[in-house]
Design an enzyme around this catalytic site. Structure first.
Site, PDB file in Angstrom:
ATOM      1  N   GLU A  77      -5.205  -4.738  10.876  1.00 42.23           N
ATOM      2  CA  GLU A  77      -4.191  -3.704  11.063  1.00 42.23           C
ATOM      3  C   GLU A  77      -4.510  -2.905  12.321  1.00 42.23           C
ATOM      4  O   GLU A  77      -5.345  -1.978  12.272  1.00 42.23           O
ATOM      5  CB  GLU A  77      -4.174  -2.749   9.872  1.00 42.23           C
ATOM      6  N   GLU A 126      -6.842   4.923   7.760  1.00 37.24           N
ATOM      7  CA  GLU A 126      -6.618   6.344   7.452  1.00 37.24           C
ATOM      8  C   GLU A 126      -7.859   6.961   6.814  1.00 37.24           C
ATOM      9  O   GLU A 126      -8.145   8.135   7.023  1.00 37.24           O
ATOM     10  CB  GLU A 126      -5.372   6.488   6.557  1.00 37.24           C
ATOM     11  N   ASN A 173       0.858  -1.193   0.000  1.00 40.25           N
ATOM     12  CA  ASN A 173       0.000   0.000   0.000  1.00 40.25           C
ATOM     13  C   ASN A 173       0.894   1.244   0.000  1.00 40.25           C
ATOM     14  O   ASN A 173       1.461   1.598   1.031  1.00 40.25           O
ATOM     15  CB  ASN A 173      -0.893  -0.048   1.252  1.00 40.25           C
ATOM     16  N   TRP A 174       0.971   1.881  -1.145  1.00 36.52           N
ATOM     17  CA  TRP A 174       1.872   3.041  -1.265  1.00 36.52           C
ATOM     18  C   TRP A 174       1.278   4.312  -0.675  1.00 36.52           C
ATOM     19  O   TRP A 174       1.960   5.344  -0.618  1.00 36.52           O
ATOM     20  CB  TRP A 174       2.216   3.290  -2.742  1.00 36.52           C
ATOM     21  N   LYS A 175       0.007   4.280  -0.337  1.00 32.66           N
ATOM     22  CA  LYS A 175      -0.672   5.468   0.199  1.00 32.66           C
ATOM     23  C   LYS A 175      -0.479   6.652  -0.762  1.00 32.66           C
ATOM     24  O   LYS A 175      -0.502   6.444  -1.969  1.00 32.66           O
ATOM     25  CB  LYS A 175      -0.181   5.761   1.622  1.00 32.66           C
ATOM     26  N   SER A 198       3.392  -1.574  10.445  1.00 31.83           N
ATOM     27  CA  SER A 198       4.847  -1.508  10.664  1.00 31.83           C
ATOM     28  C   SER A 198       5.576  -2.804  10.313  1.00 31.83           C
ATOM     29  O   SER A 198       6.553  -3.168  10.977  1.00 31.83           O
ATOM     30  CB  SER A 198       5.153  -1.071  12.100  1.00 31.83           C
ATOM     31  N   GLY A 248       2.909  -0.935   4.310  1.00 25.46           N
ATOM     32  CA  GLY A 248       2.838   0.467   3.901  1.00 25.46           C
ATOM     33  C   GLY A 248       4.230   1.022   3.670  1.00 25.46           C
ATOM     34  O   GLY A 248       4.849   0.805   2.631  1.00 25.46           O
ATOM     35  N   GLY A 249       4.749   1.738   4.665  1.00 19.16           N
ATOM     36  CA  GLY A 249       6.023   2.450   4.541  1.00 19.16           C
ATOM     37  C   GLY A 249       7.151   1.619   3.937  1.00 19.16           C
ATOM     38  O   GLY A 249       7.878   2.102   3.055  1.00 19.16           O
ATOM     39  N   GLY A 291       2.297   2.695  10.652  1.00 13.63           N
ATOM     40  CA  GLY A 291       3.218   3.820  10.480  1.00 13.63           C
ATOM     41  C   GLY A 291       3.914   4.263  11.760  1.00 13.63           C
ATOM     42  O   GLY A 291       4.556   5.305  11.787  1.00 13.63           O
ATOM     43  N   HIS A 324      -9.569   1.275   4.909  1.00 10.17           N
ATOM     44  CA  HIS A 324      -8.284   1.512   5.578  1.00 10.17           C
ATOM     45  C   HIS A 324      -8.493   2.496   6.730  1.00 10.17           C
ATOM     46  O   HIS A 324      -9.289   3.435   6.626  1.00 10.17           O
ATOM     47  CB  HIS A 324      -7.262   2.052   4.579  1.00 10.17           C
TER      48      HIS A 324
HETATM   49  P1  PGA Z   1       2.737   0.687   7.594  1.00  8.91           P
HETATM   50  O1  PGA Z   1       1.281   0.804   6.945  1.00  8.91           O
HETATM   51  O2  PGA Z   1       3.342  -0.594   7.077  1.00  8.91           O
HETATM   52  O3  PGA Z   1       3.468   1.902   7.143  1.00  8.91           O
HETATM   53  O4  PGA Z   1       2.534   0.621   9.080  1.00  8.91           O
HETATM   54  C1  PGA Z   1       0.467  -0.321   6.775  1.00  8.91           C
HETATM   55  C2  PGA Z   1      -0.853   0.089   6.192  1.00  8.91           C
HETATM   56  O5  PGA Z   1      -1.342   1.179   6.526  1.00  8.91           O
HETATM   57  O6  PGA Z   1      -1.443  -0.623   5.386  1.00  8.91           O
END
Ligand code: PGA
Length: 256
Positions: free
Chosen positions: A166, A96, A7-9, A212, A233-234, A172, A94
């Site tokens: 998650e 966010e 997930n590149w956001k 994470s 993500g990150g 993050g 998600h």
């Molecule tokens: P993260 O994000 O790996 O940066 O914690 C995961 C996600 O939001 O899907």
């Protein structure tokens, strides 16, 4: 087959960097495509150029969100119908989006059903906030999200349905969840999915851990018996780090 979802956001901010990242993913994916399904989720504007690059690569493509209607007066929205043909996957619910865009469980349910209805694979995200975790309410919160999110789904959808657990406090933050906590929650999710669509169909639903995940900690999750992969993500924005995640995941599942 296990799923490794990137997930590149809202990154990267230019198409050249996006395409460079895709090239990195494609080069590491080459040797592992028979063991794990790898899917990348770039921002909407990069989907078309990325899809051109991915042709015949075996790497799948997904969108980070979709709307629930097929078409109409919904300014700014993108429907699953528009995504199909371009993507194989979509992420819905998600944290966010729940946090910054006020998405409710009801909206997540409609998006989940719409994505599945358009024959996309759907990754529906669930997870508790830090306060819930500290108060020992993770099970209650996650159960309610799963029940509400799957309210409009049927057993027929199970092979294309993925639930990503998650914990919001792990996203993050660099504070990845204790694997034991992740395992217990994923077991709970599978039980609830079974209650909703039947145990047979529930076995086809894949359950991921996210929050994470990086090259150093991914093994603890993919080794869990009920874990069908990870949502990253990150760490998916760094080609070398992501390559390490791919290698570890492929090795662990290759031994199963
Ligand atoms: P993260 O994000 O790996 O940066 O914690 C995961 C996600 O939001 O899907």
């Amino acid at each position: 087959m296990p799923l490794l979802a990137a997930n590149w956001k809202m990154n990267p901010t230019n198409v050249d960097d996006a395409l460079d990242l895709v090239r990195g993913v494609m080069s590491v994916a080459r040797g592992h495509a028979d063991r794990i399904e790898i899917a990348i989720f770039p921002p909407f504007p990069w989907l078309l150029p990325v899809s051109d690059l991915l042709v015949d690569s075996g790497v799948k493509l997904g969108a980070q969100d979709c709307f629930w209607e097929k078409s109409g007066a919904y300014t700014g929205e993108v429907s699953p119908e528009m995504l199909k043909g371009l993507c194989q996957w979509v992420i819905v619910g998600h944290s966010e989006r729940r946090l910054y865009l006020n998405e409710t469980d009801e909206m997540v349910a409609k998006k989940t059903a719409a994505g599945l209805g358009a024959e996309l694979g759907v990754i529906m995200c669930v997870g508790e906030l830090l306060d819930h975790y500290d108060e020992g309410r993770s099970d209650e919160i996650v159960s309610a999200q799963v029940r509400a999110g799957l309210a409009l789904c049927s057993a027929d959808d199970s092979a294309r349905l993925v639930i990503a657990y998650e914990p919001v406090w792990a996203i993050g933050s660099g504070r990845n969840a204790d694997p034991e906590h992740a395992y217990k929650t994923m077991r709970l999710i599978r039980r609830i999915v079974g209650e909703m669509i039947g145990a047979g169909a529930a076995r086809k639903v894949r359950i991921l851990y996210g929050g994470s995940v990086n090259g150093n900690n991914v093994q603890q999750y993919v080794e869990l018996p009920l874990c069908d992969g990870v949502l990253v993500g990150g760490a998916s924005l760094d080609a070398d780090e992501f390559a390490q995640i791919v290698r570890v995941t492929s090795e662990v599942y290759g031994q199963r």
